[in-house]
Write a protein that holds these residues in place. Sequence first.
Motif, PDB file in Angstrom:
ATOM      1  N   VAL A  66       0.834  -1.203   0.000  1.00 62.41           N
ATOM      2  CA  VAL A  66       0.000   0.000   0.000  1.00 62.41           C
ATOM      3  C   VAL A  66       0.869   1.254   0.000  1.00 62.41           C
ATOM      4  N   SER A  67       1.942   1.259   0.791  1.00 57.13           N
ATOM      5  CA  SER A  67       2.845   2.412   0.835  1.00 57.13           C
ATOM      6  C   SER A  67       3.457   2.685  -0.534  1.00 57.13           C
ATOM      7  N   ASP A  68       3.914   1.634  -1.193  1.00 65.19           N
ATOM      8  CA  ASP A  68       4.517   1.770  -2.519  1.00 65.19           C
ATOM      9  C   ASP A  68       3.499   2.309  -3.526  1.00 65.19           C
ATOM     10  N   TYR A  69       2.292   1.803  -3.460  1.00 63.19           N
ATOM     11  CA  TYR A  69       1.253   2.210  -4.408  1.00 63.19           C
ATOM     12  C   TYR A  69       0.894   3.680  -4.247  1.00 63.19           C
ATOM     13  N   LYS A  73       1.577   6.690  -6.912  1.00 62.29           N
ATOM     14  CA  LYS A  73       0.423   7.266  -7.604  1.00 62.29           C
ATOM     15  C   LYS A  73       0.110   8.686  -7.160  1.00 62.29           C
ATOM     16  N   TYR A  74       0.290   8.964  -5.869  1.00 64.46           N
ATOM     17  CA  TYR A  74      -0.047  10.292  -5.351  1.00 64.46           C
ATOM     18  C   TYR A  74       1.239  11.029  -4.995  1.00 64.46           C
ATOM     19  N   SER A  75       1.982  11.363  -6.038  1.00 62.05           N
ATOM     20  CA  SER A  75       3.316  11.938  -5.860  1.00 62.05           C
ATOM     21  C   SER A  75       3.282  13.351  -5.277  1.00 62.05           C
ATOM     22  N   ASN A  76       2.114  13.996  -5.311  1.00 62.65           N
ATOM     23  CA  ASN A  76       1.992  15.347  -4.759  1.00 62.65           C
ATOM     24  C   ASN A  76       1.613  15.346  -3.283  1.00 62.65           C
ATOM     25  N   TYR A  77       1.383  14.168  -2.701  1.00 64.55           N
ATOM     26  CA  TYR A  77       0.989  14.078  -1.299  1.00 64.55           C
ATOM     27  C   TYR A  77       2.209  14.201  -0.388  1.00 64.55           C
ATOM     28  N   PRO A  78       2.158  15.064   0.609  1.00 59.26           N
ATOM     29  CA  PRO A  78       3.246  15.098   1.597  1.00 59.26           C
ATOM     30  C   PRO A  78       3.197  13.875   2.506  1.00 59.26           C
TER      31      PRO A  78
END
Length: 243
Positions: A66-69, A73-78
């Motif tokens: 889940v962490s990898d996914y 996918k959500y590269s803009n999330y801090p």
Amino acid sequence: MRYVINAERINILSEIQTKIGYKFRNIELLNWALTHSSYANEHKRFKITYNERLEFLGDSVLGLIVSDYIFTKYSNYPEGDLTKLRATVVCEPSLSYVAKQIDLGKYMLLGKGEEVTGGRERVSILADAFEALIGSIYIDGKFNNAKKFVLKYMTGIIENAVNGRELFIDYKTQLQELLQKKTKSKIEYKVVSEEGPDHNKVFFTEVVVKGNILGKGFGRSKKEAEQNAAKKALERMEVENEY
């Protein structure tokens, strides 16, 4: 590892393999994942191995997948948002929800006592079994097969969480976010007592900050007890406007 597998059990295990879309090379791993401690305790003479060690492994594998996914996918999330998202996705209610979707309880080996008290529908048992199933697939088919299995069932939950359609309430994360705004003190969850035999325990937990007990909760697993303690703390803080 020791198991009790007969022709009838093999047919049952074949059914769940068809349902999840993964065929085990070693069918005993699947049986291990679906064996609850209550069943092992009622058949002690056979020295049957139950699924808690696989649950431990599956929990770690699930967290990594889940962490990898979400990291990719959500590269803009801090980091903070990623942590919150992961906590929502891998919480006990979400795992038991997925387990119910594949009717996992139907295929489990449970003790008679656990059976008659609704063990096949119990949140903690189903969540633990789902993690154990992930662990068994990881051992049997390595990481890529475990990843394929997890994302097949968890991607929808991740997307719901991202879009604000959270099916599950993570009280621990809510409490942590609320307290972080007002104090830097560490939040601790302490198991203060346990009741019942190993296969049917109830855990009593307190959530503590700066030596003060904010809430108490109990549950069939430590995770469930912690969530209930956090829920009580939030309810108390809302009423008393503390912190």
